[in-house]
Write a protein that holds these residues in place. Structure first.
Motif, PDB file in Angstrom:
ATOM      1  N   PHE A 156       0.837  -1.198   0.000  1.00 32.30           N
ATOM      2  CA  PHE A 156       0.000   0.000   0.000  1.00 32.30           C
ATOM      3  C   PHE A 156       0.876   1.253   0.000  1.00 32.30           C
ATOM      4  O   PHE A 156       0.664   2.186  -0.787  1.00 32.30           O
ATOM      5  CB  PHE A 156      -0.909  -0.033   1.228  1.00 32.30           C
ATOM      6  CG  PHE A 156      -1.847   1.139   1.348  1.00 32.30           C
ATOM      7  CD1 PHE A 156      -2.769   1.418   0.355  1.00 32.30           C
ATOM      8  CD2 PHE A 156      -1.812   1.954   2.473  1.00 32.30           C
ATOM      9  CE1 PHE A 156      -3.650   2.496   0.476  1.00 32.30           C
ATOM     10  CE2 PHE A 156      -2.673   3.023   2.603  1.00 32.30           C
ATOM     11  CZ  PHE A 156      -3.596   3.296   1.604  1.00 32.30           C
ATOM     12  N   LEU A 157       1.888   1.277   0.870  1.00 37.56           N
ATOM     13  CA  LEU A 157       2.799   2.422   0.945  1.00 37.56           C
ATOM     14  C   LEU A 157       3.570   2.584  -0.358  1.00 37.56           C
ATOM     15  O   LEU A 157       3.711   3.703  -0.880  1.00 37.56           O
ATOM     16  CB  LEU A 157       3.764   2.235   2.121  1.00 37.56           C
ATOM     17  CG  LEU A 157       4.919   3.243   2.232  1.00 37.56           C
ATOM     18  CD1 LEU A 157       4.398   4.660   2.314  1.00 37.56           C
ATOM     19  CD2 LEU A 157       5.786   2.922   3.445  1.00 37.56           C
ATOM     20  N   LEU A 158       4.073   1.483  -0.892  1.00 36.28           N
ATOM     21  CA  LEU A 158       4.837   1.544  -2.133  1.00 36.28           C
ATOM     22  C   LEU A 158       3.980   2.068  -3.282  1.00 36.28           C
ATOM     23  O   LEU A 158       4.428   2.903  -4.077  1.00 36.28           O
ATOM     24  CB  LEU A 158       5.381   0.156  -2.477  1.00 36.28           C
ATOM     25  CG  LEU A 158       6.178   0.043  -3.788  1.00 36.28           C
ATOM     26  CD1 LEU A 158       7.448   0.864  -3.723  1.00 36.28           C
ATOM     27  CD2 LEU A 158       6.504  -1.413  -4.096  1.00 36.28           C
ATOM     28  N   THR A 159       2.729   1.611  -3.363  1.00 32.42           N
ATOM     29  CA  THR A 159       1.842   2.043  -4.447  1.00 32.42           C
ATOM     30  C   THR A 159       1.531   3.526  -4.345  1.00 32.42           C
ATOM     31  O   THR A 159       1.563   4.253  -5.349  1.00 32.42           O
ATOM     32  CB  THR A 159       0.526   1.236  -4.414  1.00 32.42           C
ATOM     33  OG1 THR A 159       0.826  -0.164  -4.415  1.00 32.42           O
ATOM     34  CG2 THR A 159      -0.339   1.563  -5.622  1.00 32.42           C
ATOM     35  N   ILE A 160       1.243   4.007  -3.128  1.00 32.04           N
ATOM     36  CA  ILE A 160       0.982   5.440  -2.931  1.00 32.04           C
ATOM     37  C   ILE A 160       2.200   6.249  -3.343  1.00 32.04           C
ATOM     38  O   ILE A 160       2.094   7.260  -4.057  1.00 32.04           O
ATOM     39  CB  ILE A 160       0.628   5.740  -1.460  1.00 32.04           C
ATOM     40  CG1 ILE A 160      -0.710   5.107  -1.084  1.00 32.04           C
ATOM     41  CG2 ILE A 160       0.553   7.256  -1.227  1.00 32.04           C
ATOM     42  CD1 ILE A 160      -1.059   5.258   0.395  1.00 32.04           C
ATOM     43  N   ALA A 161       3.378   5.818  -2.888  1.00 32.87           N
ATOM     44  CA  ALA A 161       4.601   6.564  -3.176  1.00 32.87           C
ATOM     45  C   ALA A 161       4.878   6.624  -4.679  1.00 32.87           C
ATOM     46  O   ALA A 161       5.248   7.678  -5.207  1.00 32.87           O
ATOM     47  CB  ALA A 161       5.779   5.930  -2.443  1.00 32.87           C
TER      48      ALA A 161
END
Length: 392
Positions: A156-161
């Motif tokens: 989730f964090l990687l996709t947002i970033a």
């Protein structure tokens, strides 16, 4: 195979965050030590690159920013393409939440910065510096939060970033506004078109793609365009299919080969050349300036407010669901970690405020906002982890 490249990417990002932080601390320490004159002399030293008709003289800092960082954006573009076709971004049902979060993470920090810098003249142009997220720092902090962090939270964090940084770079490239050399622009477009055509050649040597990237980059530099956008555009021309059956795809091979060099050399070197802030030259008025305060608050407050707010709204409207195994505290922790703009924010701020006296204030705000966001995110994720470990 798609899962393997994502996990390898996450592991490298998490480990390199420590190296990145060490490089930034070294820069700040040198900039405020007896070695400060040598440090600033080094990053400002002119350096000439000449190859055939290509001739450019720039400072070491400018070459790292406009040259080596283009490789970072090339790798980022490859990761975006892979995720869009084979990874998390390929599933429309999973895209709603990170897309909304990325948009919130772009808009809210910009609004806070602009509100605090209304009437500041040229300093208004610095708002793109508040829109980026340093994936290495954020992923390293998430890894420090403990092994019991839900795996879906990392993706989730990687996709947002990825989505947020792609938007931030696009915004910065559009707002650059430098005069464009049409002949160089035509040369870059031709080189890019040849890269796309080469993608139809299944067994094209990897060296040809490398040469194509260099040509696109060189023409973009001469044209006065963003080399970040040139790197991402060149990555889109690299085919995702493997050269041979039952082998990794071409984009996977490039990411696997280049990412360690980017993570452990390019980004730390940029952090070392860009993060050096001399506190002796910063008066109290500069520390409390609208640029410094606006940047710090945009990252530490605006970023989590925009991301968490967008997630809460979408989930409340039943348009999306929380990542598997993640609670509201986990989402808040990730939202805070996204405020660690650091490397990308320094990059975007340098482009936006180049040759402006407000650049030192911006760097101070980026460092302060990133540190606050990282520590706050670690605290919230640590509290969420403690709750999960607590007996029912």
């Amino acid at each position: 195979m798609a899962r393997r490249i994502t996990l390898d990417f996450l592991r490298t990002e998490s480990a390199s965050g420590v190296v990145l932080a060490a490089a930034a601390l070294a820069a700040v320490a040198m900039a405020n030590s007896p070695l400060a004159p040598r440090y600033f002399e080094f990053i400002g030293a002119p350096f000439t690159v000449q190859f055939g008709a290509f001739h450019e003289t720039r400072s070491v800092l400018a070459w790292v920013r406009d040259g080596l960082m283009a490789i970072f954006f090339f790798v980022l573009g490859l990761e975006v393409k892979h995720e869009a076709l084979r990874g998390e971004l390929a599933n429309p049902r999973r895209l709603a939440l990170p897309i909304a979060a990325a948009l919130g993470g772009l808009l809210a920090p910009a609004v806070i910065y602009l509100l605090l810098n209304t009437g500041s003249g040229p300093a208004l142009a610095g708002w793109p510096a508040t829109t980026g997220t340093d994936m290495a720092i954020a992923m390293a902090a998430l890894a420090l939060a403990g092994p019991r962090t839900p795996p879906a939270l990392r993706t989730f964090l990687l996709t947002i970033a990825i989505l947020q940084n792609l938007g931030a770079v696009a915004i910065s490239g559009v707002l650059a506004g430098d005069p464009v050399s049409l002949p160089a622009l035509g040369g870059g477009a031709t080189a890019l078109a040849l890269m796309f055509l080469m993608g139809r050649w299944r067994r094209a040597p990897y060296l040809f793609y490398g040469l194509g990237f260099i040509l696109v980059w060189a023409f973009a530099l001469k044209a006065g365009l963003s080399t970040a956008l040139a790197g991402i555009a060149a990555a889109m021309a690299v085919p995702i299919e493997p050269r041979k059956p039952h082998r990794p795809g071409v984009t996977e091979d490039f990411v696997e080969g280049l990412h360690p060099y980017v993570a452990y050399f390019v980004l730390p070197l940029f952090a070392f050349t860009a993060a050096g802030v001399s506190f002796r030259e910063l008066a109290v008025s500069n520390v409390a300036s609208p640029v410094a305060l606006g940047t710090a608050l945009a990252l530490a407050v605006g970023k989590p407010l925009g991301i968490f707010g967008a997630c809460a709204l979408l989930i409340a409207l039943k348009k999306a669901r929380r990542p598997t195994g993640a609670g509201w505290a986990d989402i808040l922790g990730v939202s805070l970690l996204c405020g660690a703009g650091f490397t990308l924010s320094l990059y975007l701020g340098q482009l936006a405020l180049e040759a402006s006296p407000a650049q030192a204030q911006m760097r101070l705000g980026v460092v302060a906002g990133s540190v606050i966001s990282t520590l706050a995110g670690l605290a919230v994720l640590g509290w969420a982890r403690a709750r999960r470990l607590r007996p029912a």
